[in-house]
Design a protein around this motif. Structure first.
Motif: not given
Length: 280
Positions: A92-93, A111-116, A31-34, A70-76
């Motif tokens: 994330x709030x 965040x939306x794509x991370x939830x997906x 529930x947090x973002x770095x 460019x923005x990327x999602x790192x898989x936790x």
């Protein structure tokens, strides 16, 4: 509103890219973002990870671009990142408070794509592992081929007016305590206008007429597309409140509406239009 990032340009076309050290990444955990509290953009770059940058690059997926960034999602699930002297985890709030606006929009969209991705690791039909498609933004079952796309739920927001007043509500049992407008998700078999009528009746016991479309907004906080409407009261103004949904519903004249609204959301924009006398 949050998606209005001009002069910046948002590019959400699906592509497969390899990040560079100056590419931006988003890393969500519990529930947090770095975020980088020392950077003006707050969103960190792969080079900020120093010794872990190559490992993070190997565990990342391209999300979108803003201008040439460019923005990327790192898989936790494949790499564990920790706080450093400049990188801290934020709830994330806090994403709606990031400045400038395009940074907030980037973080919320990620965040939306991370939830997906995180909620579709296994197939809902057969239970087999899902894989990221190499052709489009989707998850594909490795066994039965079931394909799932990012969830985008249609929802309405309706500003109800009566005798120069606007109906403002507050949610029940939520941390968000500002006034809002009546809102709700569209059910199967409904038109958006049907949803307007139903939500107003369910939450306040009121009827409306002269329903008029205003504007729509992608709202990544709830995986939604928000569709705004204006409507006039049809009948008695006496509210019969659904206390499971709302804590209050008040008819308010423009001069009585609080000044604590921002330009972030469609709800706030519509309230401010009424408060400033641009809609009656």
């Amino acid at each position: 509103m949050i998606q209005d990032i001009f002069p910046h340009v948002f590019h959400n076309e699906f592509q497969i890219k390899t990040p560079h050290m100056d590419s931006y990444f988003l890393y969500f955990q519990d529930g947090c973002l770095l975020l980088d509290h020392k950077s003006s953009t707050k969103i960190p770059q792969f080079g900020d990870l120093k010794n872990l940058s190559k490992e993070a690059i190997a565990c990342s997926d391209y999300l979108f671009s803003i201008d040439q960034m460019d923005f990327f999602l790192v898989d936790e699930t494949n790499i564990s990142l920790a706080e450093t002297e400049s990188l801290f985890f934020y709830k994330t709030g806090a994403l709606r408070e990031l400045k400038p606006m395009w940074v907030s929009f980037a973080a919320v969209s990620a965040g939306q794509l991370h939830r997906f991705y995180s909620s579709n690791r296994f197939c809902g039909c057969c239970g087999s592992p899902m894989m990221k498609s190499k052709k489009e933004r989707s998850m594909v079952c490795s066994s039965c081929g079931n394909t799932v796309y990012p969830k985008i739920a249609p929802a309405i927001i309706v500003a109800v007016t009566y005798n120069g007043k606007l109906l403002l509500t507050k949610y029940a049992g939520r941390e968000y305590t500002r006034y809002a407008l009546i809102a709700g998700y569209t059910e199967f078999g409904e038109t958006l206008e049907d949803t307007v009528n139903r939500e107003v009746m369910e939450e306040t016991g009121l009827r409306v007429k002269n329903i008029r479309y205003y504007k729509n907004q992608p709202w990544g906080f709830s995986d939604s597309i928000l569709v705004g409407y204006w409507a006039q009261l049809d009948g008695s103004p006496q509210v019969c409140l659904d206390e499971t949904e709302l804590s209050t519903a008040d008819w308010m004249a423009p001069e009585d509406i609080p000044d604590d609204f921002t330009n972030l959301s469609l709800t706030h924009e519509m309230i401010l239009l009424f408060k400033n006398g641009k809609v009656k």
